[in-house]
Design an enzyme around this catalytic site. Structure first.
Site, PDB file in Angstrom:
ATOM      1  N   SER A   1       0.823  -1.212   0.000  1.00 21.53           N
ATOM      2  CA  SER A   1       0.000   0.000   0.000  1.00 21.53           C
ATOM      3  C   SER A   1       0.857   1.262   0.000  1.00 21.53           C
ATOM      4  O   SER A   1       1.986   1.269   0.486  1.00 21.53           O
ATOM      5  CB  SER A   1      -0.920   0.007   1.226  1.00 21.53           C
ATOM      6  OG  SER A   1      -0.179  -0.143   2.402  1.00 21.53           O
TER       7      SER A   1
ATOM      8  N   GLN B   1       1.823   4.411   1.650  1.00 19.57           N
ATOM      9  CA  GLN B   1       1.772   4.595   3.092  1.00 19.57           C
ATOM     10  C   GLN B   1       2.819   5.590   3.549  1.00 19.57           C
ATOM     11  O   GLN B   1       3.711   5.983   2.788  1.00 19.57           O
ATOM     12  CB  GLN B   1       2.012   3.249   3.783  1.00 19.57           C
ATOM     13  CG  GLN B   1       3.308   2.561   3.355  1.00 19.57           C
ATOM     14  CD  GLN B   1       3.435   1.152   3.924  1.00 19.57           C
ATOM     15  OE1 GLN B   1       4.322   0.902   4.726  1.00 19.57           O
ATOM     16  NE2 GLN B   1       2.575   0.238   3.504  1.00 19.57           N
TER      17      GLN B   1
ATOM     18  N   HIS C   1       4.741   6.670   7.634  1.00 17.41           N
ATOM     19  CA  HIS C   1       4.802   6.312   9.044  1.00 17.41           C
ATOM     20  C   HIS C   1       4.916   7.587   9.871  1.00 17.41           C
ATOM     21  O   HIS C   1       5.668   8.498   9.508  1.00 17.41           O
ATOM     22  CB  HIS C   1       5.986   5.382   9.308  1.00 17.41           C
ATOM     23  CG  HIS C   1       5.964   4.164   8.441  1.00 17.41           C
ATOM     24  ND1 HIS C   1       4.970   3.214   8.521  1.00 17.41           N
ATOM     25  CD2 HIS C   1       6.785   3.760   7.439  1.00 17.41           C
ATOM     26  CE1 HIS C   1       5.185   2.272   7.620  1.00 17.41           C
ATOM     27  NE2 HIS C   1       6.274   2.582   6.946  1.00 17.41           N
TER      28      HIS C   1
ATOM     29  N   LYS D   1       8.331   4.951  13.109  1.00 18.20           N
ATOM     30  CA  LYS D   1       8.747   3.766  12.354  1.00 18.20           C
ATOM     31  C   LYS D   1       9.589   4.164  11.135  1.00 18.20           C
ATOM     32  O   LYS D   1       9.220   3.858  10.006  1.00 18.20           O
ATOM     33  CB  LYS D   1       7.516   2.981  11.922  1.00 18.20           C
ATOM     34  CG  LYS D   1       7.830   1.565  11.431  1.00 18.20           C
ATOM     35  CD  LYS D   1       6.588   0.944  10.806  1.00 18.20           C
ATOM     36  CE  LYS D   1       6.904  -0.398  10.196  1.00 18.20           C
ATOM     37  NZ  LYS D   1       5.840  -0.915   9.363  1.00 18.20           N
TER      38      LYS D   1
ATOM     39  N   GLU E   1      12.338   3.612   8.412  1.00 18.52           N
ATOM     40  CA  GLU E   1      12.801   2.322   7.901  1.00 18.52           C
ATOM     41  C   GLU E   1      13.753   2.515   6.728  1.00 18.52           C
ATOM     42  O   GLU E   1      13.744   3.553   6.068  1.00 18.52           O
ATOM     43  CB  GLU E   1      11.612   1.429   7.513  1.00 18.52           C
ATOM     44  CG  GLU E   1      10.635   2.044   6.562  1.00 18.52           C
ATOM     45  CD  GLU E   1       9.310   1.283   6.459  1.00 18.52           C
ATOM     46  OE1 GLU E   1       9.000   0.453   7.332  1.00 18.52           O
ATOM     47  OE2 GLU E   1       8.566   1.545   5.504  1.00 18.52           O
TER      48      GLU E   1
ATOM     49  N   HIS F   1       5.409   6.455   0.500  1.00 19.90           N
ATOM     50  CA  HIS F   1       6.150   5.433  -0.239  1.00 19.90           C
ATOM     51  C   HIS F   1       5.312   4.185  -0.451  1.00 19.90           C
ATOM     52  O   HIS F   1       4.305   3.970   0.225  1.00 19.90           O
ATOM     53  CB  HIS F   1       7.448   5.057   0.506  1.00 19.90           C
ATOM     54  CG  HIS F   1       7.213   4.453   1.858  1.00 19.90           C
ATOM     55  ND1 HIS F   1       6.975   5.224   2.971  1.00 19.90           N
ATOM     56  CD2 HIS F   1       7.161   3.160   2.286  1.00 19.90           C
ATOM     57  CE1 HIS F   1       6.797   4.441   4.021  1.00 19.90           C
ATOM     58  NE2 HIS F   1       6.901   3.178   3.635  1.00 19.90           N
TER      59      HIS F   1
ATOM     60  N   ARG G   1      -2.202   4.415   5.793  1.00 14.36           N
ATOM     61  CA  ARG G   1      -2.331   3.974   4.396  1.00 14.36           C
ATOM     62  C   ARG G   1      -3.221   4.903   3.585  1.00 14.36           C
ATOM     63  O   ARG G   1      -4.114   5.537   4.130  1.00 14.36           O
ATOM     64  CB  ARG G   1      -2.906   2.560   4.339  1.00 14.36           C
ATOM     65  CG  ARG G   1      -1.993   1.520   4.941  1.00 14.36           C
ATOM     66  CD  ARG G   1      -2.533   0.099   4.799  1.00 14.36           C
ATOM     67  NE  ARG G   1      -1.581  -0.831   5.399  1.00 14.36           N
ATOM     68  CZ  ARG G   1      -1.542  -1.100   6.693  1.00 14.36           C
ATOM     69  NH1 ARG G   1      -2.394  -0.539   7.503  1.00 14.36           N
ATOM     70  NH2 ARG G   1      -0.641  -1.944   7.168  1.00 14.36           N
TER      71      ARG G   1
ATOM     72  N   LYS H   1      -6.953  -2.625   3.062  1.00 18.35           N
ATOM     73  CA  LYS H   1      -6.963  -2.339   4.506  1.00 18.35           C
ATOM     74  C   LYS H   1      -7.533  -0.943   4.802  1.00 18.35           C
ATOM     75  O   LYS H   1      -7.820  -0.175   3.904  1.00 18.35           O
ATOM     76  CB  LYS H   1      -5.538  -2.423   5.069  1.00 18.35           C
ATOM     77  CG  LYS H   1      -4.962  -3.833   5.071  1.00 18.35           C
ATOM     78  CD  LYS H   1      -3.584  -3.814   5.707  1.00 18.35           C
ATOM     79  CE  LYS H   1      -2.960  -5.202   5.699  1.00 18.35           C
ATOM     80  NZ  LYS H   1      -1.567  -5.163   6.161  1.00 18.35           N
TER      81      LYS H   1
END
Length: 413
Positions: free
Chosen positions: A105, A107, A109, A132, A134, A266, A285, A291
């Site tokens: 998806s 999304q 964070h 989060k 990453e 991203h 998302r 979702k």
């Protein structure tokens, strides 16, 4: 007993590569030849860490604790004093391998402040109060969407893709065209307009666009046609298909990385990578997903700073003290990743001690590993995962003629 092997949890999310096409599945079989891989099952993620949704099992029955999380809770000193104090006795990162077959998806964070707020308001959607950040490091050719494109590229698509223009609307499109000092504001307005379009409107426009691109055939680069058709076949009628006109398409070759800080939009599209992140499960998302979609939060939080795709590739640096080590050291305290490439000419290699705990993954090669902190020598091969406590070292006696490639996740404060 500060060095021991781990058996790690596999997540079979629907977007993963199937059977032995998946690097995750191949690593699992490498570490355990008895493992059964089903050819039509997706093997999406390998979780190497102590996250409650995927706590690694300790592969040494002389250790009373069954999982890494339990072991760290009983021996917090293994983290190293700085990490133990900074992160309240928790392993601060989760290390993963991802094998992506269909898009994840779109999304972003949240930062820590927003994460705390979202978790308090909507704990069912935002399970913890941590940020989060990453980082993904490609193992194979890897594709993703990352960050907003330069404004002139978006304006170009508004001209050449009338269906995209229809969703953004004349007023917001004009504002973006004329924006010089207010680009971020104009970009936010355009993206928010599109994301809040009525479903019937964007589905009609998407169907028109797909029909047009299909009929045009050969050169559809002006409308990013190949990627559009691919995403539409995976997520028909999804607003996320239009995000390709806002977001950079980034391709990584093996060893190249991208870092995704807070609020960076991203989506991973295809390929295999190792990924390291702060230990959190918070994701906002906005499309390419069945979702929960939180459009309002996403549009409010995003970083609307346009930049070219090339700027999204995160540089690694050579470790000054070890020519075999490349360091991927992002601007957050939670994690650093090292890629260790030992050439075939080297038969003995020292995995140096660090003042923090780490997790070591073997992606290529074989060795016998000796450590004062292990019960006995450990046989390492493709797919082996080791936990290494702070201040412990490991001597590799390498048997593979082409050397070894390993990744080590750690927390260098």
């Amino acid at each position: 007993m500060g060095v021991f092997p781990l058996s790690c949890v596999v997540q079979n999310y629907a977007w993963g590569k199937l059977g032995l096409d998946s690097e995750v599945a191949r690593l699992v079989v490498g570490s355990d030849p008895m493992a059964v891989v089903e050819e039509n099952r997706p093997y999406a993620e390998l979780w190497m860490g102590a996250h409650p949704k995927g706590d690694a099992i300790i592969k040494d029955n002389r250790i009373p604790q069954k999982t890494l999380g339990q072991w760290v809770a009983h021996h917090p000193g293994c983290l190293g004093s700085k990490v133990k104090d900074t992160f309240q006795g928790q392993l601060p990162f989760l290390f993963k391998v991802l094998s992506v077959n269909t898009a994840l998806s779109i999304q972003a964070h949240p930062n820590k402040e927003l994460a705390a707020k979202l978790h308090a308001q909507f704990p069912e959607h935002y399970p913890d109060d941590n940020h989060k950040p990453e980082m993904a490091i490609a193992l194979t050719h890897f594709e993703g969407l990352c960050g907003f494109r330069p404004v002139e590229e978006i304006v170009g698509f508004l001209k050449s893709v009338p269906e995209f223009h229809a969703l953004v609307g004349n007023e917001a499109a004009e504002e973006l065209r004329g924006s010089v000092g207010t680009m971020g504001q104009a970009l936010r307005k355009c993206f928010t307009r599109m994301m809040n379009c009525e479903k019937k409107v964007f589905v009609d426009q998407l169907n028109m666009l797909v029909k047009r691109v299909t009929e045009e055939g050969k050169d559809t680069s002006g409308s990013n046609g190949e990627l559009l058709l691919r995403l539409h076949s995976q997520f028909p009628g999804d607003i996320g298909c239009f995000s390709i006109y806002f977001l950079n398409r980034v391709t990584l070759e093996p060893g190249e990385a991208m870092f995704l800080g807070a609020n960076e939009p991203h989506a991973y599209l295809f390929g295999d990578c190792v990924e390291c992140m702060a230990c959190s499960d918070n994701t906002v998302r906005a499309g390419l997903t069945p979702k929960f979609i939180d459009v309002h939060t996403l549009c409010e939080m995003l970083n609307y700073s346009p930049a070219p795709a090339s700027s999204k590739i995160f540089p690694c640096i050579q470790d000054p003290s070890d020519p075999c080590v490349s360091l991927y050291d992002p601007p957050v305290p939670d994690f650093t990743v090292m890629r260790i490439q030992v050439p075939g000419s080297v038969k003995q290699y020292l995995v140096a001690p660090l003042d923090c705990a780490g997790i070591l993954l073997v992606v290529h090669g074989e060795a016998s590993a000796a450590s004062a902190a292990a019960h006995s020598d450990l046989a390492l091969h493709r797919g082996s995962v080791l936990f290494i406590s702070a201040n412990e070292s490991l001597t590799l006696h390498i048997s593979s003629p082409s050397g070894m490639t390993l990744f080590r996740a750690c927390c260098l404060l």
